[in-house]
Write a protein that holds these residues in place. Structure first.
Motif, PDB file in Angstrom:
ATOM      1  N   SER A   4      51.787  28.498  43.533  1.00 16.89           N
ATOM      2  CA  SER A   4      50.908  29.183  43.799  1.00 16.89           C
ATOM      3  C   SER A   4      51.502  30.522  43.689  1.00 16.89           C
ATOM      4  O   SER A   4      52.879  31.450  44.516  1.00 16.89           O
ATOM      5  CB  SER A   4      50.886  29.814  45.010  1.00 16.89           C
ATOM      6  OG  SER A   4      49.545  28.173  45.292  1.00 16.89           O
ATOM      7  N   TYR A   6      50.647  33.929  45.445  1.00 20.85           N
ATOM      8  CA  TYR A   6      50.257  35.153  46.367  1.00 20.85           C
ATOM      9  C   TYR A   6      50.656  36.163  46.927  1.00 20.85           C
ATOM     10  O   TYR A   6      51.321  37.045  46.576  1.00 20.85           O
ATOM     11  CB  TYR A   6      49.881  34.026  47.674  1.00 20.85           C
ATOM     12  CG  TYR A   6      51.398  33.459  48.513  1.00 20.85           C
ATOM     13  CD1 TYR A   6      51.642  34.353  49.019  1.00 20.85           C
ATOM     14  CD2 TYR A   6      52.239  33.059  48.063  1.00 20.85           C
ATOM     15  CE1 TYR A   6      52.664  34.963  50.502  1.00 20.85           C
ATOM     16  CE2 TYR A   6      53.440  33.113  48.899  1.00 20.85           C
ATOM     17  CZ  TYR A   6      53.915  34.006  49.778  1.00 20.85           C
ATOM     18  OH  TYR A   6      55.213  33.744  50.393  1.00 20.85           O
ATOM     19  N   HIS A  19      55.512  33.811  45.722  1.00 15.07           N
ATOM     20  CA  HIS A  19      55.420  32.582  45.505  1.00 15.07           C
ATOM     21  C   HIS A  19      55.110  31.059  46.223  1.00 15.07           C
ATOM     22  O   HIS A  19      56.718  31.937  47.135  1.00 15.07           O
ATOM     23  CB  HIS A  19      56.073  32.997  43.940  1.00 15.07           C
ATOM     24  CG  HIS A  19      57.315  31.966  43.719  1.00 15.07           C
ATOM     25  ND1 HIS A  19      58.045  32.854  44.331  1.00 15.07           N
ATOM     26  CD2 HIS A  19      57.193  31.090  43.473  1.00 15.07           C
ATOM     27  CE1 HIS A  19      59.007  32.557  43.591  1.00 15.07           C
ATOM     28  NE2 HIS A  19      59.409  31.486  43.162  1.00 15.07           N
ATOM     29  N   TRP A  49      44.250  36.962  48.880  1.00 11.52           N
ATOM     30  CA  TRP A  49      44.674  36.191  47.198  1.00 11.52           C
ATOM     31  C   TRP A  49      45.634  35.629  47.443  1.00 11.52           C
ATOM     32  O   TRP A  49      46.685  35.349  47.656  1.00 11.52           O
ATOM     33  CB  TRP A  49      44.817  37.483  46.717  1.00 11.52           C
ATOM     34  CG  TRP A  49      44.461  37.663  45.000  1.00 11.52           C
ATOM     35  CD1 TRP A  49      43.279  37.103  44.105  1.00 11.52           C
ATOM     36  CD2 TRP A  49      46.046  36.909  44.073  1.00 11.52           C
ATOM     37  NE1 TRP A  49      44.017  36.604  42.884  1.00 11.52           N
ATOM     38  CE2 TRP A  49      45.510  36.560  42.850  1.00 11.52           C
ATOM     39  CE3 TRP A  49      46.950  37.336  44.656  1.00 11.52           C
ATOM     40  CZ2 TRP A  49      46.050  35.707  42.146  1.00 11.52           C
ATOM     41  CZ3 TRP A  49      48.211  36.245  43.203  1.00 11.52           C
ATOM     42  CH2 TRP A  49      48.110  36.136  42.234  1.00 11.52           C
ATOM     43  N   SER A  50      45.221  34.549  45.914  1.00  6.44           N
ATOM     44  CA  SER A  50      46.228  33.679  45.796  1.00  6.44           C
ATOM     45  C   SER A  50      45.612  32.787  44.787  1.00  6.44           C
ATOM     46  O   SER A  50      44.609  32.623  44.396  1.00  6.44           O
ATOM     47  CB  SER A  50      46.699  32.239  46.687  1.00  6.44           C
ATOM     48  OG  SER A  50      45.919  31.626  47.169  1.00  6.44           O
ATOM     49  N   ASP A  51      46.290  32.434  43.364  1.00  6.81           N
ATOM     50  CA  ASP A  51      46.635  31.680  42.405  1.00  6.81           C
ATOM     51  C   ASP A  51      47.371  29.954  41.726  1.00  6.81           C
ATOM     52  O   ASP A  51      48.627  30.292  42.013  1.00  6.81           O
ATOM     53  CB  ASP A  51      46.208  32.345  41.285  1.00  6.81           C
ATOM     54  CG  ASP A  51      45.278  31.782  39.744  1.00  6.81           C
ATOM     55  OD1 ASP A  51      44.955  30.877  40.133  1.00  6.81           O
ATOM     56  OD2 ASP A  51      45.210  32.786  39.018  1.00  6.81           O
ATOM     57  N   SER A  52      46.705  29.409  41.435  1.00  6.23           N
ATOM     58  CA  SER A  52      47.950  28.353  41.449  1.00  6.23           C
ATOM     59  C   SER A  52      48.001  29.130  39.615  1.00  6.23           C
ATOM     60  O   SER A  52      47.408  28.922  38.736  1.00  6.23           O
ATOM     61  CB  SER A  52      47.255  26.687  41.149  1.00  6.23           C
ATOM     62  OG  SER A  52      46.553  26.720  42.337  1.00  6.23           O
ATOM     63  N   PHE A  53      49.479  27.881  39.350  1.00  6.15           N
ATOM     64  CA  PHE A  53      49.960  27.732  38.214  1.00  6.15           C
ATOM     65  C   PHE A  53      51.114  26.578  38.058  1.00  6.15           C
ATOM     66  O   PHE A  53      50.916  26.155  38.861  1.00  6.15           O
ATOM     67  CB  PHE A  53      51.697  28.720  38.017  1.00  6.15           C
ATOM     68  CG  PHE A  53      50.595  30.437  38.847  1.00  6.15           C
ATOM     69  CD1 PHE A  53      50.134  31.156  36.725  1.00  6.15           C
ATOM     70  CD2 PHE A  53      50.969  31.102  39.578  1.00  6.15           C
ATOM     71  CE1 PHE A  53      49.620  31.931  37.503  1.00  6.15           C
ATOM     72  CE2 PHE A  53      49.709  32.352  39.941  1.00  6.15           C
ATOM     73  CZ  PHE A  53      49.307  33.055  39.019  1.00  6.15           C
ATOM     74  N   ALA A  59      54.457  31.213  38.765  1.00  6.49           N
ATOM     75  CA  ALA A  59      54.726  31.710  39.932  1.00  6.49           C
ATOM     76  C   ALA A  59      55.317  32.598  39.969  1.00  6.49           C
ATOM     77  O   ALA A  59      54.489  33.741  40.737  1.00  6.49           O
ATOM     78  CB  ALA A  59      54.308  30.641  41.175  1.00  6.49           C
ATOM     79  N   ALA A  62      54.274  35.631  38.407  1.00  7.07           N
ATOM     80  CA  ALA A  62      52.693  36.689  38.412  1.00  7.07           C
ATOM     81  C   ALA A  62      53.549  37.537  39.738  1.00  7.07           C
ATOM     82  O   ALA A  62      52.764  38.863  39.944  1.00  7.07           O
ATOM     83  CB  ALA A  62      51.889  35.354  38.441  1.00  7.07           C
ATOM     84  N   GLY A  80      38.631  40.130  43.013  1.00  4.22           N
ATOM     85  CA  GLY A  80      37.506  40.194  41.747  1.00  4.22           C
ATOM     86  C   GLY A  80      37.464  40.804  40.181  1.00  4.22           C
ATOM     87  O   GLY A  80      36.803  40.293  39.936  1.00  4.22           O
ATOM     88  N   TRP A  82      37.576  41.996  37.704  1.00  5.32           N
ATOM     89  CA  TRP A  82      39.094  42.270  36.142  1.00  5.32           C
ATOM     90  C   TRP A  82      38.143  43.620  35.319  1.00  5.32           C
ATOM     91  O   TRP A  82      39.492  43.951  35.080  1.00  5.32           O
ATOM     92  CB  TRP A  82      38.948  40.656  36.067  1.00  5.32           C
ATOM     93  CG  TRP A  82      38.943  39.319  36.226  1.00  5.32           C
ATOM     94  CD1 TRP A  82      38.202  38.518  37.030  1.00  5.32           C
ATOM     95  CD2 TRP A  82      40.920  39.111  37.053  1.00  5.32           C
ATOM     96  NE1 TRP A  82      38.833  38.040  37.643  1.00  5.32           N
ATOM     97  CE2 TRP A  82      40.539  38.142  37.584  1.00  5.32           C
ATOM     98  CE3 TRP A  82      41.393  40.038  36.547  1.00  5.32           C
ATOM     99  CZ2 TRP A  82      41.627  37.634  38.144  1.00  5.32           C
ATOM    100  CZ3 TRP A  82      42.623  39.143  37.379  1.00  5.32           C
ATOM    101  CH2 TRP A  82      42.990  38.761  38.223  1.00  5.32           C
TER     102      TRP A  82
END
Length: 95
Positions: A4, A6, A19, A49-53, A59, A62, A80, A82
């Motif tokens: 992740s 974040y 990350h 905020w977080s996103d998976s990689f 990660a 990012a 969000g 974009w």
């Protein structure tokens, strides 16, 4: 194993990007100040905020990219929005 990237909002209003391979454990460490450094002096820090990689390299990339972003662009990411992220990226390039 997912990784992740974040973004935290610190008590002073600043943002911190990182990350990890274990987001829950990392947030627990940030919450207690166990990691020291930037966030430990600005508690509480809240995950915004977080996103998976698929890999640590993605990660980390990012995280590094987000660290270079303006405050406005980070806030667009958190929301969000974009379209705004894209617009801010074009503005920075002088387009």
């Amino acid at each position: 194993m997912p990784f992740s990237a974040y973004l935290l909002r610190c008590n002073d209003g600043s943002y911190y990007a990182g990350h990890t391979d274990d987001i829950d454990l990392r947030m627990a460490h940030h919450a207690t100040g166990a990691l020291g450094g930037y966030t430990a002096k600005r508690l509480p820090a809240r995950l915004v905020w977080s996103d998976s990689f698929p890999t640590r390299d993605y990660a980390f990339a990012a995280e590094q990219q987000i660290k270079g972003w303006s405050r406005a662009k980070k806030e667009a990411l958190i929301a969000g929005d974009w379209e705004r992220v894209s617009r801010l990226a074009r503005n920075r390039q002088g387009d």
